[in-house]
Design a protein around this motif. Structure first.
Motif, PDB file in Angstrom:
ATOM      1  N   GLU A 291      -5.225   8.157  -4.728  1.00 23.36           N
ATOM      2  CA  GLU A 291      -6.392   7.411  -4.265  1.00 23.36           C
ATOM      3  C   GLU A 291      -6.954   8.041  -2.996  1.00 23.36           C
ATOM      4  N   SER A 292      -8.244   7.841  -2.811  1.00 19.86           N
ATOM      5  CA  SER A 292      -8.894   8.261  -1.572  1.00 19.86           C
ATOM      6  C   SER A 292      -9.989   7.259  -1.248  1.00 19.86           C
ATOM      7  N   GLY A 293     -10.390   7.266  -0.003  1.00 17.69           N
ATOM      8  CA  GLY A 293     -11.397   6.320   0.452  1.00 17.69           C
ATOM      9  C   GLY A 293     -10.734   5.179   1.191  1.00 17.69           C
ATOM     10  N   GLY A 294     -11.441   4.102   1.327  1.00 14.54           N
ATOM     11  CA  GLY A 294     -10.923   2.981   2.092  1.00 14.54           C
ATOM     12  C   GLY A 294     -11.170   3.181   3.571  1.00 14.54           C
ATOM     13  N   GLY A 295     -10.632   2.258   4.365  1.00 17.32           N
ATOM     14  CA  GLY A 295     -10.806   2.338   5.800  1.00 17.32           C
ATOM     15  C   GLY A 295     -11.280   1.029   6.385  1.00 17.32           C
TER      16      GLY A 295
ATOM     17  N   SER B 267     -20.436  -1.072   3.365  1.00 13.22           N
ATOM     18  CA  SER B 267     -20.034  -0.506   2.076  1.00 13.22           C
ATOM     19  C   SER B 267     -18.910   0.499   2.238  1.00 13.22           C
ATOM     20  N   LEU B 268     -18.102   0.594   1.203  1.00 15.42           N
ATOM     21  CA  LEU B 268     -17.048   1.598   1.130  1.00 15.42           C
ATOM     22  C   LEU B 268     -16.906   2.041  -0.313  1.00 15.42           C
ATOM     23  N   GLY B 269     -16.399   3.257  -0.495  1.00 12.17           N
ATOM     24  CA  GLY B 269     -16.120   3.745  -1.834  1.00 12.17           C
ATOM     25  C   GLY B 269     -14.679   4.178  -1.955  1.00 12.17           C
ATOM     26  N   LEU B 270     -14.094   3.873  -3.096  1.00 11.57           N
ATOM     27  CA  LEU B 270     -12.731   4.295  -3.412  1.00 11.57           C
ATOM     28  C   LEU B 270     -12.763   5.216  -4.613  1.00 11.57           C
ATOM     29  N   SER B 271     -11.878   6.197  -4.612  1.00 12.76           N
ATOM     30  CA  SER B 271     -11.747   7.094  -5.749  1.00 12.76           C
ATOM     31  C   SER B 271     -10.286   7.254  -6.100  1.00 12.76           C
ATOM     32  N   CYS B 272     -10.049   7.520  -7.370  1.00 12.53           N
ATOM     33  CA  CYS B 272      -8.680   7.715  -7.840  1.00 12.53           C
ATOM     34  C   CYS B 272      -8.710   8.762  -8.951  1.00 12.53           C
ATOM     35  N   ALA B 273      -7.826   9.739  -8.834  1.00 14.26           N
ATOM     36  CA  ALA B 273      -7.744  10.780  -9.849  1.00 14.26           C
ATOM     37  C   ALA B 273      -6.341  10.822 -10.423  1.00 14.26           C
TER      38      ALA B 273
ATOM     39  N   ARG C 233      -0.465   4.660  -4.878  1.00 15.90           N
ATOM     40  CA  ARG C 233       0.308   4.132  -3.745  1.00 15.90           C
ATOM     41  C   ARG C 233      -0.464   3.090  -2.956  1.00 15.90           C
ATOM     42  N   GLY C 234      -1.753   3.022  -3.157  1.00 17.78           N
ATOM     43  CA  GLY C 234      -2.554   2.029  -2.459  1.00 17.78           C
ATOM     44  C   GLY C 234      -3.291   2.604  -1.265  1.00 17.78           C
ATOM     45  N   THR C 235      -4.441   2.029  -0.985  1.00 16.58           N
ATOM     46  CA  THR C 235      -5.232   2.422   0.181  1.00 16.58           C
ATOM     47  C   THR C 235      -5.762   1.158   0.862  1.00 16.58           C
ATOM     48  N   GLN C 236      -5.707   1.158   2.183  1.00 13.64           N
ATOM     49  CA  GLN C 236      -6.076  -0.045   2.934  1.00 13.64           C
ATOM     50  C   GLN C 236      -7.589  -0.144   3.093  1.00 13.64           C
ATOM     51  N   VAL C 237      -8.103  -1.329   2.824  1.00 15.25           N
ATOM     52  CA  VAL C 237      -9.497  -1.660   3.099  1.00 15.25           C
ATOM     53  C   VAL C 237      -9.493  -2.841   4.063  1.00 15.25           C
ATOM     54  N   THR C 238     -10.126  -2.668   5.206  1.00 11.38           N
ATOM     55  CA  THR C 238     -10.199  -3.726   6.208  1.00 11.38           C
ATOM     56  C   THR C 238     -11.659  -4.004   6.539  1.00 11.38           C
TER      57      THR C 238
END
Length: 120
Positions: A6-10, A17-23, A112-117
């Motif tokens: 995963e990538s993105g988050g924050g 707005s936010l974008g998440l990606s997963c490959a 593994r997960g990515t944090q979005v706050t």
């Protein structure tokens, strides 16, 4: 054999707005359902959005009209565009995919997960 990265988050302010990606990578024969789940502290993991290989989508009621899921079958990737974010969207976001590996059967894989706050 199979990894979901995963990538993105924050961190973002409410309304942003936010974008998440997963490959997905590895010995992949095919992928059926791909999606995003989230888990906030003290809460169960819940579905955010999912998309089948044919493009059919499903969204949690809480994100309908604000989040958009998409996928690229050629690159085994799934993305989540999150608009009009609210503090209650704060969570760890996990990518999930139902994958059939070469010479094997179907299994469910998780990132593994990515944090979005989202701050108020």
């Amino acid at each position: 054999q199979v990894q979901l990265v995963e990538s993105g988050g924050g961190l973002v302010q409410a309304g942003g707005s936010l974008g998440l990606s997963c490959a997905a990578s590895g010995s992949i024969r095919s992928i059926n359902d791909m999606g995003w789940y989230r888990q906030a502290p003290g809460k169960q993991r819940e579905l955010v959005a999912s998309i089948l290989s044919g493009g059919m989508t499903r969204y949690a009621d809480s994100v309908k009209g604000r989040f958009t899921i998409s996928r690229d079958n050629a690159t085994n990737a799934v993305s989540l565009q999150m608009n009009s974010l609210k503090p209650e969207d704060t969570a760890v976001y996990y990518c999930k995919a139902d994958i059939r590996i070469r010479g094997g059967s179907w299994s469910t894989y998780w990132g593994r997960g990515t944090q979005v706050t989202v701050s108020s």
